[in-house]
Design a protein around this motif. Structure first.
Motif, PDB file in Angstrom:
ATOM      1  N   GLN A   1       0.901  -1.261  -0.152  1.00  0.00           N
ATOM      2  CA  GLN A   1       0.002  -0.062   0.002  1.00  0.00           C
ATOM      3  C   GLN A   1       0.726   0.968   0.006  1.00  0.00           C
ATOM      4  O   GLN A   1       0.657   2.375  -0.740  1.00  0.00           O
ATOM      5  CB  GLN A   1      -0.777  -0.213   1.250  1.00  0.00           C
ATOM      6  CG  GLN A   1      -1.942  -1.053   0.993  1.00  0.00           C
ATOM      7  CD  GLN A   1      -2.713  -1.072   2.388  1.00  0.00           C
ATOM      8  OE1 GLN A   1      -2.418  -1.016   3.451  1.00  0.00           O
ATOM      9  NE2 GLN A   1      -4.152  -1.628   2.182  1.00  0.00           N
ATOM     10  N   ARG A   2       1.928   1.175   0.649  1.00  0.00           N
ATOM     11  CA  ARG A   2       2.820   2.429   0.758  1.00  0.00           C
ATOM     12  C   ARG A   2       3.487   2.603  -0.666  1.00  0.00           C
ATOM     13  O   ARG A   2       3.635   3.765  -1.120  1.00  0.00           O
ATOM     14  CB  ARG A   2       4.175   1.936   1.816  1.00  0.00           C
ATOM     15  CG  ARG A   2       5.269   3.063   1.460  1.00  0.00           C
ATOM     16  CD  ARG A   2       6.496   2.617   2.245  1.00  0.00           C
ATOM     17  NE  ARG A   2       7.595   3.519   2.043  1.00  0.00           N
ATOM     18  CZ  ARG A   2       8.419   3.105   0.912  1.00  0.00           C
ATOM     19  NH1 ARG A   2       7.997   1.934   0.253  1.00  0.00           N
ATOM     20  NH2 ARG A   2       9.534   3.748   0.804  1.00  0.00           N
ATOM     21  N   HIS A   3       3.956   1.429  -1.322  1.00  0.00           N
ATOM     22  CA  HIS A   3       4.431   1.560  -2.663  1.00  0.00           C
ATOM     23  C   HIS A   3       3.461   2.079  -3.646  1.00  0.00           C
ATOM     24  O   HIS A   3       3.607   2.861  -4.438  1.00  0.00           O
ATOM     25  CB  HIS A   3       4.881   0.356  -3.034  1.00  0.00           C
ATOM     26  CG  HIS A   3       5.713   0.103  -4.412  1.00  0.00           C
ATOM     27  ND1 HIS A   3       6.246  -0.909  -4.993  1.00  0.00           N
ATOM     28  CD2 HIS A   3       5.941   1.171  -5.553  1.00  0.00           C
ATOM     29  CE1 HIS A   3       6.877  -0.415  -6.029  1.00  0.00           C
ATOM     30  NE2 HIS A   3       6.573   0.568  -6.561  1.00  0.00           N
ATOM     31  N   ARG A   4       2.082   1.592  -3.666  1.00  0.00           N
ATOM     32  CA  ARG A   4       1.051   2.076  -4.532  1.00  0.00           C
ATOM     33  C   ARG A   4       0.758   3.553  -4.126  1.00  0.00           C
ATOM     34  O   ARG A   4       0.715   4.499  -4.986  1.00  0.00           O
ATOM     35  CB  ARG A   4      -0.134   1.363  -4.232  1.00  0.00           C
ATOM     36  CG  ARG A   4      -1.408   1.592  -5.104  1.00  0.00           C
ATOM     37  CD  ARG A   4      -1.210   1.209  -6.491  1.00  0.00           C
ATOM     38  NE  ARG A   4      -0.831   2.235  -7.532  1.00  0.00           N
ATOM     39  CZ  ARG A   4      -0.773   2.116  -8.797  1.00  0.00           C
ATOM     40  NH1 ARG A   4      -0.922   0.823  -9.375  1.00  0.00           N
ATOM     41  NH2 ARG A   4      -0.433   3.234  -9.588  1.00  0.00           N
ATOM     42  N   LYS A   5       0.823   4.172  -2.768  1.00  0.00           N
ATOM     43  CA  LYS A   5       0.547   5.482  -2.854  1.00  0.00           C
ATOM     44  C   LYS A   5       1.557   6.468  -3.106  1.00  0.00           C
ATOM     45  O   LYS A   5       1.405   7.441  -3.695  1.00  0.00           O
ATOM     46  CB  LYS A   5       0.486   5.625  -1.025  1.00  0.00           C
ATOM     47  CG  LYS A   5       0.108   7.100  -0.478  1.00  0.00           C
ATOM     48  CD  LYS A   5       0.053   7.171   0.918  1.00  0.00           C
ATOM     49  CE  LYS A   5      -0.246   8.486   1.207  1.00  0.00           C
ATOM     50  NZ  LYS A   5       0.983   9.213   1.243  1.00  0.00           N
ATOM     51  N   LEU A   6       3.011   5.883  -3.008  1.00  0.00           N
ATOM     52  CA  LEU A   6       4.154   6.631  -3.171  1.00  0.00           C
ATOM     53  C   LEU A   6       4.061   6.802  -4.940  1.00  0.00           C
ATOM     54  O   LEU A   6       4.385   7.908  -5.519  1.00  0.00           O
ATOM     55  CB  LEU A   6       5.247   6.178  -2.669  1.00  0.00           C
ATOM     56  CG  LEU A   6       5.553   6.570  -1.311  1.00  0.00           C
ATOM     57  CD1 LEU A   6       6.718   5.683  -0.827  1.00  0.00           C
ATOM     58  CD2 LEU A   6       5.417   7.853  -0.806  1.00  0.00           C
ATOM     59  N   LEU A   7       3.812   5.644  -5.530  1.00  0.00           N
ATOM     60  CA  LEU A   7       3.731   5.775  -6.887  1.00  0.00           C
ATOM     61  C   LEU A   7       2.884   6.595  -7.616  1.00  0.00           C
ATOM     62  O   LEU A   7       3.087   7.397  -8.381  1.00  0.00           O
ATOM     63  CB  LEU A   7       3.566   4.327  -7.498  1.00  0.00           C
ATOM     64  CG  LEU A   7       4.041   4.048  -8.977  1.00  0.00           C
ATOM     65  CD1 LEU A   7       4.900   4.675  -9.549  1.00  0.00           C
ATOM     66  CD2 LEU A   7       3.316   2.847  -9.432  1.00  0.00           C
ATOM     67  N   ASP A   8       1.606   6.609  -6.978  1.00  0.00           N
ATOM     68  CA  ASP A   8       0.602   7.420  -7.472  1.00  0.00           C
ATOM     69  C   ASP A   8       0.928   8.859  -7.213  1.00  0.00           C
ATOM     70  O   ASP A   8       0.533   9.722  -8.224  1.00  0.00           O
ATOM     71  CB  ASP A   8      -0.576   6.919  -6.656  1.00  0.00           C
ATOM     72  CG  ASP A   8      -1.700   5.753  -6.967  1.00  0.00           C
ATOM     73  OD1 ASP A   8      -0.939   5.240  -8.009  1.00  0.00           O
ATOM     74  OD2 ASP A   8      -2.291   5.471  -6.467  1.00  0.00           O
ATOM     75  N   GLU A   9       1.270   9.306  -6.147  1.00  0.00           N
ATOM     76  CA  GLU A   9       1.849  10.746  -5.943  1.00  0.00           C
ATOM     77  C   GLU A   9       2.834  11.025  -6.737  1.00  0.00           C
ATOM     78  O   GLU A   9       3.004  12.106  -7.423  1.00  0.00           O
ATOM     79  CB  GLU A   9       2.416  10.833  -4.462  1.00  0.00           C
ATOM     80  CG  GLU A   9       1.349  10.712  -3.362  1.00  0.00           C
ATOM     81  CD  GLU A   9       1.819  10.499  -1.833  1.00  0.00           C
ATOM     82  OE1 GLU A   9       3.215  10.513  -1.740  1.00  0.00           O
ATOM     83  OE2 GLU A   9       0.940  10.633  -1.001  1.00  0.00           O
ATOM     84  N   ALA A  10       3.763  10.002  -6.970  1.00  0.00           N
ATOM     85  CA  ALA A  10       4.728  10.540  -7.998  1.00  0.00           C
ATOM     86  C   ALA A  10       4.395  10.596  -9.430  1.00  0.00           C
ATOM     87  O   ALA A  10       4.882  11.570 -10.277  1.00  0.00           O
ATOM     88  CB  ALA A  10       5.967   9.620  -8.021  1.00  0.00           C
ATOM     89  N   LEU A  11       3.608   9.777  -9.965  1.00  0.00           N
ATOM     90  CA  LEU A  11       3.040   9.729 -11.250  1.00  0.00           C
ATOM     91  C   LEU A  11       2.155  11.094 -11.529  1.00  0.00           C
ATOM     92  O   LEU A  11       2.308  11.819 -12.479  1.00  0.00           O
ATOM     93  CB  LEU A  11       2.236   8.862 -11.275  1.00  0.00           C
ATOM     94  CG  LEU A  11       2.567   7.337 -11.659  1.00  0.00           C
ATOM     95  CD1 LEU A  11       1.490   6.289 -11.451  1.00  0.00           C
ATOM     96  CD2 LEU A  11       3.296   7.101 -12.973  1.00  0.00           C
ATOM     97  N   LEU A  12       1.420  11.496 -10.471  1.00  0.00           N
ATOM     98  CA  LEU A  12       0.799  13.018 -10.521  1.00  0.00           C
ATOM     99  C   LEU A  12       1.721  13.871 -10.781  1.00  0.00           C
ATOM    100  O   LEU A  12       1.522  14.904 -11.418  1.00  0.00           O
ATOM    101  CB  LEU A  12      -0.275  13.009  -9.236  1.00  0.00           C
ATOM    102  CG  LEU A  12      -1.365  12.217  -9.256  1.00  0.00           C
ATOM    103  CD1 LEU A  12      -2.176  12.349  -7.818  1.00  0.00           C
ATOM    104  CD2 LEU A  12      -2.288  12.541 -10.477  1.00  0.00           C
TER     105      LEU A  12
END
Length: 444
Positions: free
Chosen positions: A251-262
Protein backbone atom coordinates in the motif's frame (compact mmCIF):
# COMPACT_ATOMS: atom_id res chain seq x y z
CA UNK A 1 -11.38 -2.03 -12.67
CA UNK A 2 -10.18 -4.30 -15.48
CA UNK A 3 -9.39 -7.35 -13.37
CA UNK A 4 -6.07 -8.94 -12.57
CA UNK A 5 -3.33 -9.32 -15.14
CA UNK A 6 -1.12 -12.36 -14.59
CA UNK A 7 2.54 -12.92 -15.35
CA UNK A 8 4.82 -15.88 -14.68
CA UNK A 9 8.32 -15.25 -13.39
CA UNK A 10 10.50 -17.92 -15.03
CA UNK A 11 13.81 -16.54 -13.75
CA UNK A 12 14.55 -19.39 -11.34
CA UNK A 13 12.80 -22.45 -12.70
CA UNK A 14 16.01 -24.49 -12.40
CA UNK A 15 17.90 -23.06 -9.41
CA UNK A 16 17.82 -23.59 -5.63
CA UNK A 17 17.09 -27.29 -6.01
CA UNK A 18 14.01 -26.92 -8.21
CA UNK A 19 15.70 -28.95 -10.94
CA UNK A 20 15.67 -32.06 -8.71
CA UNK A 21 12.26 -31.87 -7.00
CA UNK A 22 9.35 -34.17 -7.63
CA UNK A 23 7.53 -33.02 -10.72
CA UNK A 24 10.68 -31.92 -12.57
CA UNK A 25 11.44 -32.84 -16.14
CA UNK A 26 12.84 -36.30 -16.74
CA UNK A 27 15.26 -36.39 -19.66
CA UNK A 28 15.34 -32.62 -20.08
CA UNK A 29 17.39 -30.13 -18.13
CA UNK A 30 18.03 -26.40 -18.26
CA UNK A 31 18.75 -24.80 -20.71
CA UNK A 32 16.84 -27.13 -23.04
CA UNK A 33 14.69 -24.69 -25.00
CA UNK A 34 11.93 -27.29 -25.42
CA UNK A 35 11.10 -26.93 -21.72
CA UNK A 36 10.29 -23.28 -22.18
CA UNK A 37 8.48 -23.73 -25.48
CA UNK A 38 6.12 -26.26 -23.90
CA UNK A 39 5.58 -24.06 -20.83
CA UNK A 40 4.78 -21.08 -23.06
CA UNK A 41 2.05 -23.07 -24.79
CA UNK A 42 0.58 -24.17 -21.46
CA UNK A 43 0.62 -20.59 -20.17
CA UNK A 44 -1.04 -19.24 -23.29
CA UNK A 45 -3.85 -21.77 -23.00
CA UNK A 46 -4.39 -20.51 -19.45
CA UNK A 47 -4.52 -16.87 -20.62
CA UNK A 48 -1.29 -15.70 -18.94
CA UNK A 49 -0.32 -12.21 -20.09
CA UNK A 50 3.45 -12.17 -19.60
CA UNK A 51 6.29 -14.67 -19.28
CA UNK A 52 9.09 -12.88 -17.52
CA UNK A 53 12.81 -13.53 -17.25
CA UNK A 54 14.90 -11.65 -14.72
CA UNK A 55 18.65 -11.73 -15.13
CA UNK A 56 22.00 -11.60 -13.43
CA UNK A 57 25.33 -12.11 -15.14
CA UNK A 58 27.54 -13.02 -12.20
CA UNK A 59 27.78 -16.10 -10.01
CA UNK A 60 26.95 -15.05 -6.45
CA UNK A 61 30.17 -14.32 -4.58
CA UNK A 62 29.17 -11.78 -1.92
CA UNK A 63 28.96 -14.27 0.97
CA UNK A 64 32.53 -14.53 2.28
CA UNK A 65 33.87 -13.45 -1.10
CA UNK A 66 33.56 -16.86 -2.73
CA UNK A 67 31.54 -18.37 -5.59
CA UNK A 68 31.93 -21.87 -4.14
CA UNK A 69 28.65 -22.06 -2.16
CA UNK A 70 26.58 -20.77 -5.08
CA UNK A 71 28.24 -23.17 -7.49
CA UNK A 72 27.82 -26.14 -5.17
CA UNK A 73 24.16 -25.57 -4.34
CA UNK A 74 22.98 -23.86 -7.55
CA UNK A 75 22.05 -20.57 -5.88
CA UNK A 76 20.86 -18.01 -8.45
CA UNK A 77 22.88 -19.72 -11.15
CA UNK A 78 23.24 -20.76 -13.92
CA UNK A 79 21.72 -17.77 -15.74
CA UNK A 80 21.66 -17.52 -19.53
CA UNK A 81 20.75 -14.65 -21.82
CA UNK A 82 17.15 -15.61 -22.55
CA UNK A 83 16.63 -13.52 -25.68
CA UNK A 84 17.08 -16.51 -28.04
CA UNK A 85 14.83 -18.62 -25.81
CA UNK A 86 12.12 -15.97 -26.05
CA UNK A 87 12.48 -15.98 -29.83
CA UNK A 88 11.95 -19.77 -29.82
CA UNK A 89 8.96 -19.53 -27.46
CA UNK A 90 7.34 -16.96 -29.71
CA UNK A 91 7.31 -19.40 -32.64
CA UNK A 92 4.94 -21.79 -30.84
CA UNK A 93 2.61 -19.13 -29.39
CA UNK A 94 0.54 -16.26 -30.75
CA UNK A 95 -0.66 -14.10 -27.83
CA UNK A 96 1.38 -14.46 -24.63
CA UNK A 97 3.99 -11.73 -24.05
CA UNK A 98 7.63 -11.94 -23.00
CA UNK A 99 9.66 -9.82 -20.59
CA UNK A 100 13.44 -9.56 -20.99
CA UNK A 101 15.78 -7.96 -18.44
CA UNK A 102 18.90 -5.90 -19.08
CA UNK A 103 20.87 -3.73 -16.70
CA UNK A 104 21.07 -0.01 -17.41
CA UNK A 105 24.00 0.06 -14.97
CA UNK A 106 26.21 -2.04 -17.25
CA UNK A 107 24.72 -2.23 -20.74
CA UNK A 108 24.67 0.32 -23.55
CA UNK A 109 21.30 1.69 -24.69
CA UNK A 110 22.03 1.46 -28.43
CA UNK A 111 22.62 -2.29 -28.21
CA UNK A 112 19.55 -2.88 -26.05
CA UNK A 113 17.24 -0.66 -28.14
CA UNK A 114 18.34 -2.47 -31.30
CA UNK A 115 17.92 -5.95 -29.79
CA UNK A 116 14.48 -5.18 -28.37
CA UNK A 117 13.36 -3.76 -31.70
CA UNK A 118 14.39 -7.01 -33.37
CA UNK A 119 12.61 -9.11 -30.74
CA UNK A 120 9.50 -6.99 -31.11
CA UNK A 121 9.47 -7.98 -34.78
CA UNK A 122 10.19 -11.66 -34.07
CA UNK A 123 7.43 -11.89 -31.46
CA UNK A 124 4.91 -9.83 -33.41
CA UNK A 125 4.73 -7.04 -30.84
CA UNK A 126 4.90 -9.13 -27.67
CA UNK A 127 8.14 -7.93 -26.03
CA UNK A 128 8.65 -5.98 -22.80
CA UNK A 129 11.91 -4.50 -21.52
CA UNK A 130 12.50 -4.87 -17.79
CA UNK A 131 15.15 -2.26 -16.99
CA UNK A 132 17.09 -2.78 -13.76
CA UNK A 133 19.65 -0.86 -11.70
CA UNK A 134 22.13 -3.54 -10.62
CA UNK A 135 23.20 -3.94 -7.00
CA UNK A 136 25.28 -7.10 -7.20
CA UNK A 137 29.03 -7.08 -6.98
CA UNK A 138 29.39 -10.31 -8.97
CA UNK A 139 27.65 -8.68 -11.93
CA UNK A 140 29.64 -5.45 -11.63
CA UNK A 141 32.98 -7.27 -11.72
CA UNK A 142 32.09 -8.87 -15.06
CA UNK A 143 31.64 -5.44 -16.63
CA UNK A 144 34.86 -3.95 -15.33
CA UNK A 145 33.49 -2.20 -12.24
CA UNK A 146 35.64 -2.44 -9.13
CA UNK A 147 32.84 -1.15 -6.90
CA UNK A 148 29.10 -0.61 -7.07
CA UNK A 149 27.80 2.65 -8.48
CA UNK A 150 26.08 4.97 -5.99
CA UNK A 151 22.41 4.06 -5.51
CA UNK A 152 20.88 7.32 -6.75
CA UNK A 153 23.43 7.59 -9.55
CA UNK A 154 22.31 4.20 -10.84
CA UNK A 155 18.81 5.60 -11.25
CA UNK A 156 20.06 8.73 -12.99
CA UNK A 157 21.86 6.47 -15.44
CA UNK A 158 18.70 4.36 -15.83
CA UNK A 159 16.58 7.39 -16.67
CA UNK A 160 19.06 8.54 -19.29
CA UNK A 161 19.32 4.98 -20.62
CA UNK A 162 15.56 4.80 -21.18
CA UNK A 163 15.53 8.29 -22.70
CA UNK A 164 18.14 7.17 -25.23
CA UNK A 165 16.26 3.96 -26.06
CA UNK A 166 13.05 5.88 -26.66
CA UNK A 167 14.81 8.49 -28.76
CA UNK A 168 16.30 5.70 -30.87
CA UNK A 169 12.91 4.02 -31.31
CA UNK A 170 11.56 7.45 -32.35
CA UNK A 171 14.44 8.11 -34.72
CA UNK A 172 12.73 6.19 -37.53
CA UNK A 173 9.13 7.39 -37.81
CA UNK A 174 6.38 4.75 -38.00
CA UNK A 175 5.55 5.81 -41.56
CA UNK A 176 9.14 6.28 -42.72
CA UNK A 177 9.23 2.96 -44.59
CA UNK A 178 7.75 3.48 -48.05
CA UNK A 179 8.65 0.28 -49.97
CA UNK A 180 7.51 1.68 -53.30
CA UNK A 181 8.08 -1.20 -55.73
CA UNK A 182 7.42 0.94 -58.79
CA UNK A 183 10.33 3.30 -58.06
CA UNK A 184 12.50 1.19 -55.75
CA UNK A 185 12.30 3.88 -53.06
CA UNK A 186 12.56 2.14 -49.68
CA UNK A 187 12.10 4.94 -47.13
CA UNK A 188 11.61 8.67 -46.72
CA UNK A 189 14.88 10.31 -45.52
CA UNK A 190 12.94 13.20 -44.01
CA UNK A 191 11.53 10.76 -41.45
CA UNK A 192 14.81 9.21 -40.29
CA UNK A 193 16.87 11.38 -37.94
CA UNK A 194 19.99 11.15 -35.77
CA UNK A 195 19.29 11.68 -32.09
CA UNK A 196 22.64 13.40 -31.32
CA UNK A 197 22.40 12.50 -27.65
CA UNK A 198 25.22 13.84 -25.48
CA UNK A 199 24.46 13.20 -21.83
CA UNK A 200 26.15 12.51 -18.54
CA UNK A 201 26.49 8.78 -19.17
CA UNK A 202 26.00 8.19 -22.90
CA UNK A 203 26.89 9.77 -26.22
CA UNK A 204 24.83 8.30 -29.05
CA UNK A 205 24.60 9.58 -32.59
CA UNK A 206 21.75 7.46 -33.97
CA UNK A 207 19.46 6.93 -35.71
CA UNK A 208 18.54 3.31 -35.03
CA UNK A 209 19.26 1.37 -38.22
CA UNK A 210 16.08 -0.67 -37.93
CA UNK A 211 12.53 -0.86 -39.20
CA UNK A 212 10.08 0.33 -36.47
CA UNK A 213 8.63 -2.59 -34.51
CA UNK A 214 4.95 -3.54 -34.17
CA UNK A 215 4.73 -1.78 -30.78
CA UNK A 216 7.01 1.03 -31.92
CA UNK A 217 8.08 1.33 -28.26
CA UNK A 218 8.37 -2.02 -26.45
CA UNK A 219 6.60 -2.00 -23.10
CA UNK A 220 8.99 -0.70 -20.38
CA UNK A 221 8.84 -2.32 -16.96
CA UNK A 222 10.67 -1.25 -13.79
CA UNK A 223 10.77 -2.53 -10.21
CA UNK A 224 12.30 0.21 -8.06
CA UNK A 225 10.95 0.15 -4.51
CA UNK A 226 13.10 2.85 -2.91
CA UNK A 227 11.93 6.50 -3.10
CA UNK A 228 14.44 7.09 -5.91
CA UNK A 229 13.36 3.94 -7.70
CA UNK A 230 9.69 4.90 -7.44
CA UNK A 231 10.52 8.32 -8.88
CA UNK A 232 12.13 6.59 -11.86
CA UNK A 233 9.07 4.37 -12.31
CA UNK A 234 6.83 7.43 -12.34
CA UNK A 235 8.93 9.05 -15.02
CA UNK A 236 9.00 6.29 -17.61
CA UNK A 237 7.54 2.88 -16.61
CA UNK A 238 4.54 1.52 -18.48
CA UNK A 239 4.20 -1.23 -15.89
CA UNK A 240 5.73 -1.61 -12.42
CA UNK A 241 6.83 -4.69 -10.51
CA UNK A 242 6.38 -4.59 -6.75
CA UNK A 243 7.29 -6.83 -3.82
CA UNK A 244 4.32 -8.88 -2.69
CA UNK A 245 3.65 -10.52 0.63
CA UNK A 246 3.41 -7.54 3.00
CA UNK A 247 0.24 -5.50 2.58
CA UNK A 248 1.44 -2.35 4.38
CA UNK A 249 4.53 -2.19 2.15
CA UNK A 250 2.43 -2.74 -0.96
CA UNK A 251 0.00 0.00 0.00
CA UNK A 252 2.91 2.35 0.71
CA UNK A 253 4.41 1.56 -2.72
CA UNK A 254 1.09 2.18 -4.47
CA UNK A 255 0.54 5.46 -2.61
CA UNK A 256 4.04 6.79 -3.30
CA UNK A 257 3.85 5.74 -6.94
CA UNK A 258 0.50 7.45 -7.41
CA UNK A 259 1.84 10.67 -5.91
CA UNK A 260 4.96 10.52 -8.08
CA UNK A 261 2.92 9.81 -11.23
CA UNK A 262 0.75 12.85 -10.56
CA UNK A 263 3.93 14.89 -10.12
CA UNK A 264 5.01 13.77 -13.60
CA UNK A 265 1.63 14.65 -15.07
CA UNK A 266 0.67 11.01 -15.58
CA UNK A 267 -2.60 9.27 -14.70
CA UNK A 268 -2.10 6.71 -11.89
CA UNK A 269 -5.17 4.82 -13.03
CA UNK A 270 -3.27 3.63 -16.10
CA UNK A 271 -0.03 2.44 -14.49
CA UNK A 272 -0.47 -0.97 -12.91
CA UNK A 273 1.73 -2.85 -10.46
CA UNK A 274 2.31 -6.58 -10.82
CA UNK A 275 2.98 -7.83 -7.30
CA UNK A 276 5.69 -10.51 -7.12
CA UNK A 277 3.86 -13.36 -5.42
CA UNK A 278 5.03 -16.91 -4.85
CA UNK A 279 2.18 -19.38 -5.14
CA UNK A 280 1.98 -23.00 -4.05
CA UNK A 281 -1.38 -24.46 -4.94
CA UNK A 282 -2.64 -27.99 -4.47
CA UNK A 283 -5.93 -29.71 -5.02
CA UNK A 284 -6.27 -29.66 -1.24
CA UNK A 285 -4.68 -27.61 1.53
CA UNK A 286 -2.81 -30.69 2.73
CA UNK A 287 -1.33 -31.26 -0.69
CA UNK A 288 -0.17 -27.63 -0.90
CA UNK A 289 1.46 -27.80 2.55
CA UNK A 290 3.25 -31.01 1.61
CA UNK A 291 4.74 -29.16 -1.37
CA UNK A 292 6.02 -26.49 1.02
CA UNK A 293 7.83 -29.16 2.99
CA UNK A 294 9.65 -30.25 -0.16
CA UNK A 295 10.97 -26.69 -0.61
CA UNK A 296 12.19 -26.49 2.99
CA UNK A 297 14.23 -29.65 2.62
CA UNK A 298 16.68 -28.07 0.18
CA UNK A 299 17.77 -24.97 2.10
CA UNK A 300 20.82 -25.38 4.34
CA UNK A 301 22.39 -22.44 6.23
CA UNK A 302 25.08 -21.82 3.64
CA UNK A 303 22.55 -21.72 0.81
CA UNK A 304 20.39 -19.22 2.71
CA UNK A 305 23.33 -16.94 3.53
CA UNK A 306 24.59 -17.06 -0.07
CA UNK A 307 21.16 -16.11 -1.41
CA UNK A 308 20.64 -13.22 1.01
CA UNK A 309 24.09 -11.71 0.56
CA UNK A 310 23.93 -11.90 -3.23
CA UNK A 311 20.53 -10.26 -3.52
CA UNK A 312 21.38 -7.48 -1.09
CA UNK A 313 24.89 -6.90 -2.48
CA UNK A 314 26.22 -7.09 1.08
CA UNK A 315 28.20 -9.78 2.91
CA UNK A 316 26.03 -10.74 5.88
CA UNK A 317 28.82 -12.86 7.32
CA UNK A 318 30.06 -9.56 8.82
CA UNK A 319 26.93 -9.11 10.97
CA UNK A 320 27.61 -8.65 14.69
CA UNK A 321 25.89 -10.75 17.35
CA UNK A 322 23.11 -8.14 17.60
CA UNK A 323 22.32 -4.87 15.80
CA UNK A 324 19.64 -2.29 15.16
CA UNK A 325 17.75 -2.79 11.90
CA UNK A 326 17.92 0.90 11.01
CA UNK A 327 21.69 0.91 11.44
CA UNK A 328 22.01 -2.13 9.17
CA UNK A 329 19.80 -0.47 6.55
CA UNK A 330 21.95 2.66 6.65
CA UNK A 331 25.13 0.58 6.38
CA UNK A 332 23.81 -1.17 3.27
CA UNK A 333 22.91 2.19 1.73
CA UNK A 334 26.38 3.56 2.51
CA UNK A 335 27.92 0.52 0.80
CA UNK A 336 25.75 1.14 -2.29
CA UNK A 337 24.06 -2.19 -1.62
CA UNK A 338 20.28 -2.61 -1.60
CA UNK A 339 18.55 -1.32 1.55
CA UNK A 340 15.29 -2.84 0.30
CA UNK A 341 14.77 -6.61 0.11
CA UNK A 342 15.11 -8.56 3.36
CA UNK A 343 16.45 -5.60 5.37
CA UNK A 344 13.78 -3.20 4.15
CA UNK A 345 11.06 -5.74 4.91
CA UNK A 346 12.34 -6.25 8.45
CA UNK A 347 12.47 -2.49 9.06
CA UNK A 348 8.88 -2.19 7.86
CA UNK A 349 7.75 -5.08 10.05
CA UNK A 350 9.68 -4.37 13.26
CA UNK A 351 10.80 -0.72 13.01
CA UNK A 352 14.19 0.87 12.52
CA UNK A 353 14.92 0.94 16.26
CA UNK A 354 14.36 -2.79 16.73
CA UNK A 355 17.40 -4.74 17.92
CA UNK A 356 17.76 -8.13 16.24
CA UNK A 357 20.20 -10.95 16.84
CA UNK A 358 22.24 -12.47 14.07
CA UNK A 359 20.39 -15.76 14.55
CA UNK A 360 16.99 -14.08 14.27
CA UNK A 361 18.09 -12.33 11.10
CA UNK A 362 19.03 -15.56 9.37
CA UNK A 363 15.84 -17.25 10.61
CA UNK A 364 13.82 -14.51 8.90
CA UNK A 365 16.20 -14.74 5.96
CA UNK A 366 15.37 -18.40 5.50
CA UNK A 367 11.78 -17.38 4.88
CA UNK A 368 12.93 -14.84 2.31
CA UNK A 369 15.27 -17.28 0.55
CA UNK A 370 12.63 -19.98 0.29
CA UNK A 371 10.02 -17.38 -0.59
CA UNK A 372 7.70 -19.01 1.92
CA UNK A 373 7.50 -15.79 3.95
CA UNK A 374 5.58 -14.18 1.10
CA UNK A 375 3.89 -17.20 -0.43
CA UNK A 376 0.21 -17.81 -0.86
CA UNK A 377 -0.39 -21.48 -0.10
CA UNK A 378 -3.54 -23.57 -0.26
CA UNK A 379 -6.24 -25.04 -2.44
CA UNK A 380 -7.48 -23.03 -5.45
CA UNK A 381 -10.39 -21.40 -3.61
CA UNK A 382 -8.29 -20.29 -0.64
CA UNK A 383 -5.50 -18.88 -2.82
CA UNK A 384 -8.02 -17.09 -5.03
CA UNK A 385 -9.68 -15.56 -1.95
CA UNK A 386 -6.34 -14.20 -0.73
CA UNK A 387 -5.42 -12.78 -4.13
CA UNK A 388 -8.76 -11.05 -4.61
CA UNK A 389 -8.48 -9.46 -1.17
CA UNK A 390 -4.93 -8.29 -1.83
CA UNK A 391 -5.78 -6.93 -5.28
CA UNK A 392 -8.62 -4.83 -3.87
CA UNK A 393 -6.51 -3.57 -0.96
CA UNK A 394 -3.69 -2.40 -3.27
CA UNK A 395 -5.72 -0.36 -5.73
CA UNK A 396 -7.11 -2.91 -8.21
CA UNK A 397 -4.62 -1.83 -10.89
CA UNK A 398 -2.19 -4.35 -12.29
CA UNK A 399 -2.18 -7.87 -10.93
CA UNK A 400 0.35 -10.51 -9.94
CA UNK A 401 3.67 -11.88 -11.13
CA UNK A 402 3.58 -15.48 -9.98
CA UNK A 403 6.69 -17.44 -9.16
CA UNK A 404 6.95 -21.02 -7.96
CA UNK A 405 9.63 -22.72 -5.86
CA UNK A 406 8.39 -26.09 -7.07
CA UNK A 407 9.81 -28.11 -9.91
CA UNK A 408 9.57 -27.17 -13.56
CA UNK A 409 7.02 -27.73 -15.05
CA UNK A 410 4.73 -28.98 -12.27
CA UNK A 411 4.73 -25.76 -10.20
CA UNK A 412 3.47 -23.54 -13.01
CA UNK A 413 1.24 -26.30 -14.36
CA UNK A 414 -0.59 -26.28 -11.04
CA UNK A 415 -1.14 -22.54 -11.27
CA UNK A 416 -2.34 -22.82 -14.87
CA UNK A 417 -4.60 -25.80 -14.31
CA UNK A 418 -5.94 -25.19 -10.79
CA UNK A 419 -5.69 -21.52 -9.81
CA UNK A 420 -6.28 -19.55 -13.00
CA UNK A 421 -9.49 -21.40 -13.91
CA UNK A 422 -10.81 -20.61 -10.41
CA UNK A 423 -9.96 -16.91 -10.78
CA UNK A 424 -11.49 -16.79 -14.25
CA UNK A 425 -14.66 -18.50 -13.03
CA UNK A 426 -15.02 -15.72 -10.44
CA UNK A 427 -14.52 -13.01 -13.05
CA UNK A 428 -11.40 -11.82 -11.22
CA UNK A 429 -9.05 -11.86 -14.23
CA UNK A 430 -8.70 -9.25 -16.92
CA UNK A 431 -9.96 -10.47 -20.31
CA UNK A 432 -7.22 -12.43 -22.02
CA UNK A 433 -5.57 -11.14 -25.20
CA UNK A 434 -7.88 -8.28 -26.10
CA UNK A 435 -5.35 -6.66 -28.41
CA UNK A 436 -2.69 -7.68 -30.91
CA UNK A 437 0.31 -6.40 -28.90
CA UNK A 438 1.56 -6.87 -25.36
CA UNK A 439 1.09 -3.16 -24.67
CA UNK A 440 -2.61 -3.49 -25.50
CA UNK A 441 -3.06 -6.73 -23.60
CA UNK A 442 -1.54 -5.45 -20.33
CA UNK A 443 -3.33 -2.10 -20.38
CA UNK A 444 -5.12 -1.17 -17.15
Amino acid sequence: MTGMHIGYDLSFTHTEGAWARQGSWIGRDFPDVRMFMELAQTAERAGVGLLFFGDGSGIPSTWRGSIAPAVEWGIQWPRHDMSPVIAAMSTVTEKVGFGLTYSSTFMHPFYVARLLNSLDHVTGGRIAFNVVASTRGADAANYGFTELMDHDLRYERMEEFVDVCRALWDSVAPDAIVRDRSTGRFADPAKVHPIDHDGRFFTVKGPLASVPGPQYHPLVVQAGNSPRGIAASARFADLVFGFGGHLASQQRHRKLLDEALLGEGRDPEHVGILWATQVIVGRTKAEALARCDAVHEFWNEEAVATYLSHNAGYDFSTLPTSFQLGELRDELAAANASPAGIVGSLVTEFGADHTMSRGEFFAHGRGRATGLDHSVVGDPAAVADALEENFAATGSRGGFMFSSPLAMPSGFAGISELLLPELRRRGALAPAYQGSTLRENLAV
